[in-house]
Design a protein around this motif. Structure first.
Motif: not given
Length: 178
Positions: A164-178
């Motif tokens: 659930i943490f992956r679905q709710h939070i981690l999957e919405n993390f920015c794909k590319k952070q410089e």
């Protein structure tokens, strides 16, 4: 006590890379650790607005923890039965949000750090690396603007399991952070 009459740092969103973000958060939490260890001061309001990015003349970056308005001296006995709710809602611990009748500890502040990382990871580390739109309908959006108990329930539901943490939070993390 130290007073600053001129700006000594910039908002956390002024970091220029993930590496800088890590350095700044590390420095701020090292300060938090030392202040608690040496002085028994508990900050109680860790947020993205209370951690500054400080750039030295040689361009070295470090972090600074500020705004101790909500801080308390843990070495002083308190007669308060119910701890007061303090902090910035998206970053407050679940126990604080839900008004649990337990003493606030250093772990509540470390929990706030987790929420800062989730927030910055979702919404982007800076204006050059924007994350998810703030208008997007995602679970972390519910960490702001609702009543405290509702935010506590939302956080609790996002942390019930790794999936659930992956679905709710981690999957919405920015794909590319410089």
């Amino acid at each position: 006590m130290r007073y600053a009459m001129t700006p000594i740092g910039e908002r956390l969103r002024k970091v220029e890379s993930v590496k800088e973000l890590i350095v700044v958060l590390y420095d701020a939490m090292k300060c938090h650790f030392e202040i608690h260890k040496r002085c028994k001061i508990l900050h109680r309001d860790l947020s993205d607005n209370n951690i500054l990015v400080v750039r030295e003349p040689d361009k070295t970056v470090r972090g600074m923890l500020i705004d101790f308005d909500c801080a308390i001296d843990k070495s002083v006995e308190r007669s308060v039965v119910r701890p007061e709710r303090t902090g910035t809602q998206p970053f407050m611990s679940i126990a604080n949000l839900e008004g649990m009748d337990i003493e606030r500890t250093v772990l509540d502040d470390w929990e706030s750090l987790l929420y800062i990382v989730c927030w910055v990871g979702t919404y982007g580390i800076n204006e050059h690396n924007p994350g998810v739109s703030r208008s997007a309908d995602i679970p972390i959006k519910k960490w702001r603007g609702a009543n405290s108990s509702g935010i506590g329930r939302e956080k609790r539901s996002s942390l019930t399991s790794e999936d659930i943490f992956r679905q709710h939070i981690l999957e919405n993390f920015c794909k590319k952070q410089e």
